[in-house]
Scaffold this motif. Structure first.
Motif, PDB file in Angstrom:
ATOM      1  N   MET A  88     -19.943  16.185   6.190  1.00  0.00           N
ATOM      2  CA  MET A  88     -19.070  15.020   5.977  1.00  0.00           C
ATOM      3  C   MET A  88     -19.892  13.727   5.948  1.00  0.00           C
ATOM      4  SD  MET A  88     -15.979  13.519   8.382  1.00  0.00           S
ATOM      5  CE  MET A  88     -17.120  12.863   9.618  1.00  0.00           C
ATOM      6  N   ALA A  89     -20.814  13.580   6.906  1.00  0.00           N
ATOM      7  CA  ALA A  89     -21.663  12.383   6.944  1.00  0.00           C
ATOM      8  C   ALA A  89     -22.500  12.273   5.677  1.00  0.00           C
ATOM      9  CB  ALA A  89     -22.565  12.428   8.177  1.00  0.00           C
ATOM     10  N   LEU A  92     -20.129  11.275   2.774  1.00  0.00           N
ATOM     11  CA  LEU A  92     -19.748   9.866   2.895  1.00  0.00           C
ATOM     12  C   LEU A  92     -20.896   8.952   2.475  1.00  0.00           C
ATOM     13  CD1 LEU A  92     -17.761   9.856   6.269  1.00  0.00           C
ATOM     14  CD2 LEU A  92     -16.845   9.850   3.953  1.00  0.00           C
ATOM     15  N   SER A  96     -20.767   6.371  -0.791  1.00  0.00           N
ATOM     16  CA  SER A  96     -20.549   5.006  -0.294  1.00  0.00           C
ATOM     17  C   SER A  96     -20.814   3.943  -1.355  1.00  0.00           C
ATOM     18  CB  SER A  96     -21.414   4.747   0.948  1.00  0.00           C
ATOM     19  OG  SER A  96     -22.782   4.948   0.640  1.00  0.00           O
ATOM     20  N   HIS A 103     -14.347   7.499  -0.097  1.00  0.00           N
ATOM     21  CA  HIS A 103     -14.862   7.455   1.275  1.00  0.00           C
ATOM     22  C   HIS A 103     -13.794   7.877   2.301  1.00  0.00           C
ATOM     23  CE1 HIS A 103     -16.814   5.933   4.931  1.00  0.00           C
ATOM     24  NE2 HIS A 103     -17.940   5.975   4.245  1.00  0.00           N
ATOM     25  N   MET A 107     -13.472  11.346   4.510  1.00  0.00           N
ATOM     26  CA  MET A 107     -13.514  11.256   5.973  1.00  0.00           C
ATOM     27  C   MET A 107     -12.350  12.059   6.582  1.00  0.00           C
ATOM     28  SD  MET A 107     -12.211   9.688   8.910  1.00  0.00           S
ATOM     29  CE  MET A 107     -11.376   8.166   8.421  1.00  0.00           C
ATOM     30  N   LYS A 445     -10.390   6.570  16.434  1.00  0.00           N
ATOM     31  CA  LYS A 445     -11.126   5.794  15.433  1.00  0.00           C
ATOM     32  C   LYS A 445     -10.382   4.506  15.080  1.00  0.00           C
ATOM     33  CE  LYS A 445     -13.741   6.355  11.154  1.00  0.00           C
ATOM     34  NZ  LYS A 445     -15.035   6.127  11.811  1.00  0.00           N
ATOM     35  N   GLU A 518     -25.324   7.569   9.488  1.00  0.00           N
ATOM     36  CA  GLU A 518     -24.733   8.820   8.998  1.00  0.00           C
ATOM     37  C   GLU A 518     -25.818   9.833   8.645  1.00  0.00           C
ATOM     38  OE1 GLU A 518     -22.162   7.488   5.865  1.00  0.00           O
ATOM     39  OE2 GLU A 518     -20.502   7.117   7.230  1.00  0.00           O
TER      40      GLU A 518
END
Length: 626
Positions: A88-89, A92, A96, A103, A107, A445, A518
């Motif tokens: 996922m990181a 993303l 980006s 994005h 997430m 979050k 990330e």
């Protein structure tokens, strides 16, 4: 390193990978065929159906595990790290700039996949240990009443030993699992010799014919065939511990052949002895072998469970770093292996949920429906995230990206759809668990974002404040003061309180801001960056990856080479402890605000989390409304 050393190192890592990575998928033969031919599914035990099912399992292992995970997904590493959070990181990070509109959806997808992984990690210990101990019922039907109590004893013992770490027994995992896979292969070969016609199942036409002729019943059966693929996600999740080569070597040389032979062998057994369909695994060698198989399979199930428990600890640590969960107490169980951690809160919460699953479902057959949804949902999320990585990070042509992931996406959707048929027969369990965790993560979050926005609203720009402060400077006292400061924050509240109450400023002031990037790790040389703000005031930016171990004192030691040495006994850390207050009519729904406030109050303190010596910390309270 010499060629001989490289080979010995690869052999050692491959052995370790067999012990840790393949426990989950390696114990699937315990319950897969038994569940597929469960009378509730309505699938008749005939030669055509049996050949179709074995063919589906074999080609599922080939396409989903060998091609998708071992060949493709293992390439999508985040600086050598794998797993849904790392993917996922990476995704993303990839979108980006090139496609920022993706994005937020990515997430959400990554968080959903992670919560399904938690569901998987709860069901794996329950179904694996239950499936192993159910062999007692084959040896002596009267022992059936003791299966659940024995399973509970094994699981409580397993979770109770987590705080001691696995360093002591971990060295036995590899050899035990090698013995397990050897037993799978040998049993398979013995039964294949008795009925070699089962080898026809290697022809994929049997799988296609089975699907065409049975339609709806075949679709239901696919939901159980998924059980043979459980644990595929672990190959990717544990990549950072062993590397791609050992994981691939272990799969193609030992694990895949052993699994394929055993499923073929169980199919051959059912061709010649249809009466063993109640539990074909434990009937493979006859009555004499049941008790030894129960012992060996229980050991293998415990190892499979250990891998998922350790994976949960690692996943939680990453989620904390990425701002999806509140800070928790994390203990290291090994002086040499930084990845071996223990999170007490997660350990005991997971045990409670696992025991509820064991008592509530009572058998591996009933748990199987719950298992399928958790596994296929994570697989589906992994495929989608992989598409965005190969498209926007590797910059491959769109047609190639669709071709590379399209087949896997189609299969994942089919498997997930088939698993949802079990929604009211156990499938609700991981979904409920996932929804709860999904809500918790997004609430945390969003709550942190609201806190940040509130602080930003009332923030005083640091540079302007310092300029005005030194027009008529306060009294400077001996020593160094460190003030923790959030990203893009203004003047730390702790500094304002200190000036307001004590009317003094230390001779050297350092503002520390921690940034989580990330990426899994940040090199030690790149973790600290210093900006001179004048008047003996400095901004120290510390950078961590989401798998790095937060340790501010260690980074401060690295600052000496940057011209900013620290003497710990002359340094004081001023930390503002935020008390979050729910204000009606703002931010989130009232119940979510109360949930966030409760989590915030029980979160681990910043000083403890960043390993700051407690005798050097001064905490000053501040209230924040959301």
């Amino acid at each position: 390193m010499t060629e001989q050393h490289k080979k010995s190192s690869l052999a050692a890592l491959t052995l370790a990978a067999i012990g840790i990575v393949y426990g989950d998928i390696g114990t699937s033969p315990l319950y897969t065929l038994k569940t597929i031919f469960d009378p509730e599914h309505g699938l008749a035990l005939s030669e055509a159906n049996l050949l179709g099912i074995i063919s589906l399992i074999f080609w599922g292992l080939t396409i989903i595990v060998s091609l998708k995970y071992v060949t493709l997904v293992l390439r999508a590493d985040n600086r050598g790290e794998g797993g849904i959070m790392a993917l996922m990181a990476l995704a993303l990070n990839s979108v980006s700039k090139a496609a920022p509109r993706w994005h937020f959806p990515l997430m959400l997808l990554g968080v959903f996949g992670a919560t399904m992984f938690y569901g998987d990690s709860v069901i794996t210990p329950a179904i694996s240990v239950l499936g192993a101990i159910e062999g007692l019922e084959v040896a002596a039907p009267g022992l059936g009443q003791y299966i659940v109590p024995l399973t509970i004893i094994v699981l409580i013992s397993l979770y109770a030993m987590q705080r001691h770490g696995t360093a002591g027994i971990g060295r036995f995992f590899g050899p035990v699992m090698v013995l397990w896979f050897a037993a799978l292969a040998i049993m398979g070969v013995i039964n294949i010799i008795e009925a070699p016609q089962i080898l026809a199942a290697l022809n994929p036409l049997h799988a296609l014919r089975f699907m065409y002729e049975n339609r709806m019943i075949a679709f239901v059966a696919i939901g159980a065939v998924v059980l043979a693929l459980t644990g595929a996600e672990a190959l990717y999740a544990d990549m950072g511990h062993f590397g791609k080569q050992p994981i691939r070597a272990a799969w193609f040389i030992i694990v895949f052949p052993a699994l394929a032979l055993n499923y073929l062998g169980q199919g051959a057994l059912l061709l010649t002895h249809p009466g063993t369909v109640d539990n074909p695994f434990f009937h493979q060698l006859g009555d004499w072998a049941v008790y030894p198989l129960v012992i060996l399979s229980t050991a293998a199930a415990v190892i499979a469970s250990q891998a998922t428990i350790s994976g949960t600890f690692s996943m939680t640590k990453q989620a904390i770093a990425l701002g999806l969960l509140p800070r928790m107490r994390i203990l290291h169980t090994s002086a040499t292996e930084i990845g071996q951690i223990y999170i007490p809160a997660v350990n005991w919460l997971q045990l409670i949920v696992v025991l509820l699953a064991v008592v509530g479902f009572g058998s591996s057959d009933k748990l199987a429906g719950a298992y399928g949804i958790a596994v296929t949902a994570t697989m589906l999320a992994t495929t989608v995230l992989t598409f965005f990585v190969i498209r926007y990070r590797w910059h491959l042509p769109l047609a190639l990206c669709i071709g590379a992931t399209g087949l896997f996406l189609t299969l994942d959707i089919a498997l997930f759809s088939a698993s949802t048929l079990k929604l009211f027969h156990g499938g609700w369990f991981p979904l409920l668990l996932g929804v709860v965790l999904f809500t918790v993560m997004l609430t945390w979050k969003r709550g942190r974002q609201l806190v940040f926005e509130n602080l930003q609203k009332h923030a005083i720009p640091l540079e302007d404040f310092l300029a005005s402060l030194f027009v008529a400077p306060p009294t400077r006292v001996y020593g160094t003061a460190i003030f923790m400061r959030g990203e893009s924050d203004g003047v730390p509240h702790a500094l304002l309180h200190n000036l307001s109450h004590n009317k003094v400023l230390h001779e050297r002031v350092v503002f520390v801001t921690v940034h989580i990037v990330e990426e899994p790790y940040v090199a030690a040389a790149d973790q600290a960056k210093i900006t001179d703000l004048g008047h003996q005031c400095y901004q120290l930016n510390i950078y961590y990856g989401f798998k790095d171990e937060p340790d501010i004192p260690r980074v401060m030691q690295l600052c000496e080479r940057l011209g900013l040495p620290f003497e710990m006994m002359e340094t004081s850390f001023f930390i503002a402890r935020q008390t979050v207050i729910s204000a009606p009519g703002q931010g989130m729904a009232t119940w979510r605000e109360h949930l966030f406030v409760a989590m915030s109050r029980n979160a681990r303190g910043a000083a403890d989390y960043y390993q700051i010596p407690p005798n050097r910390v001064i905490e000053l309270g501040t209230q924040v409304e959301i």
